[in-house]
Design an enzyme around this catalytic site. Structure first.
Site: not given
Length: 386
Positions: A135, A153, A52
């Site tokens: 996020y 996203d 990520e």
């Protein structure tokens, strides 16, 4: 952020049908990615977190090779925490947005030293780690730990904007898109599949509900006819390529500067280590001028006598200007660098504070940002293939 009662009251059979259809589609068509657990396996939180962070502002295709190198070199978060930061920065070189690498190493140390090597399992705990924002915390909590978290996203923004035909332009539309994703994200008995749902939305946006691209026949179209959300999508058949609505882009300005290649008689190159704060923080760069806006004239961005490059020029002469320039595009501007070379008839003379001699053969292994790799190649210091 919307309260749960408000969101619950806005959930309709259409939302529920879309959620079920997308999860069914994902069970069959999910992408095989090196950081993604296979069906029936428990996700590895270290792999989820690492991927990520790498995927912020970077494509899956680019990240795959970096992820493989990092996990081979540092198989566990404790290994990454124990690594020298310069090694981490060097391994990151080429991925850009280098604050991510500094935060990656700092977060690994935090997990290893303060959490016994185990990542926090909830959004609040994850957000305390360096470099982990809303996020990323939601994505890790949902994907790695099966928590119900709302993950949004860029791909998911596009899918949700099309699914509800949202006419509010980005970035103003983001709270609205979050509410839509909140209503779609599984809850109750299905809540543990929030991670699968988020990854399904990402896969959908990457493979089917793709961004429009200019073609000779106009804008490219998403693959609506094979999309699992076609039956519930408000934009299907109604120019979905026009969503999400975006404000007109501001033209990317040019900045100009000089990169100074200083080489001694022994084949050593002088590099400057950037301060951690600011652009290219913590990385090695060729000393040079500031990057001036607009003017292409070297005289408009001189190396002053109070910077490392300026001090060396005052001491050893002005060198030669190479008949080549380097261009590099950052997110908000393009930089155009003129290259000057200063050859010193001595071996490793003293350098001003902040500059360091590096063996020419070690340049390719240093934590050089991409723009400085281009300078090194243009100056013939490293093989163009490196």
């Amino acid at each position: 952020m919307t309260s749960s009662s408000t969101v619950s009251s806005s959930i309709t059979p259409r939302h529920q049908a879309a959620t079920t259809a997308l999860l069914d589609w994902y069970d069959v068509h999910r992408r095989d990615l090196p950081w993604r657990a296979r069906h029936g396996q428990r996700p590895n939180p270290y792999h989820v977190w690492l991927s990520e962070i790498m995927l912020q502002q970077t494509t899956v295709a680019t990240v795959k090779s970096y992820f493989a190198r990092f996990t081979e070199r540092w198989p566990e978060v404790a290994d990454l925490a124990a690594a020298d930061r310069d090694e981490v920065m060097s391994a990151w070189a080429g991925l850009g947005y280098y604050a991510r690498a500094r935060n990656l190493h700092a977060a690994a140390k935090r997990v290893a030293n303060d959490h016994g090597g185990a990542f926090p399992a909830d959004e609040d705990g994850l957000r305390q780690l360096p470099g982990v924002g809303p996020y990323t915390a939601a994505a890790i909590a949902a994907i790695a730990f099966g928590q119900r978290a709302v993950v949004v996203d860029g791909n998911i923004e596009r899918v949700t904007a099309r699914w509800d035909a949202v006419t509010t332009p980005l970035p103003t539309a983001r709270p609205e898109l979050y509410r839509i994703m909140d209503a779609l994200t599984p809850r109750g008995e299905q809540g543990s599949r929030a991670g699968d749902f988020a990854q399904a939305m990402m896969d959908l946006g990457s493979g089917l509900c793709t961004p429009p691209r200019k073609t000779k026949n106009g804008l490219s179209q998403p693959s609506c006819m094979i999309c699992p959300l076609m039956g519930t999508c408000a934009a299907s058949g109604k120019a979905p390529e026009n969503f999400p609505v975006k404000k007109a882009k501001t033209p990317r300005p040019d900045r100009h500067g000089v990169a100074l290649v200083i080489e001694d008689q022994g084949g050593h190159i002088a590099l400057e280590r950037r301060r951690d704060d600011g652009m290219l923080g913590g990385l090695y760069v060729f000393p040079g001028s500031g990057w001036a806006d607009g003017s292409p004239k070297v005289a408009d961005y001189p190396m002053t006598s109070d910077c490392g490059g300026g001090i060396m020029l005052d001491q050893f002469g002005h060198g030669e200007t190479l008949n080549t320039r380097v261009e590099h595009i950052f997110s908000h501007f393009r930089v155009i660098l003129t290259i000057q070379r200063l050859r010193i008839e001595a071996k490793k003379p003293p350098l001003p504070d902040g500059l360091h001699w590096v063996d020419r053969g070690e340049l390719a292994a240093k934590a050089l940002p991409t723009v400085m790799v281009k300078v090194a190649r243009a100056a013939g210091l490293i093989d163009p293939r490196d």
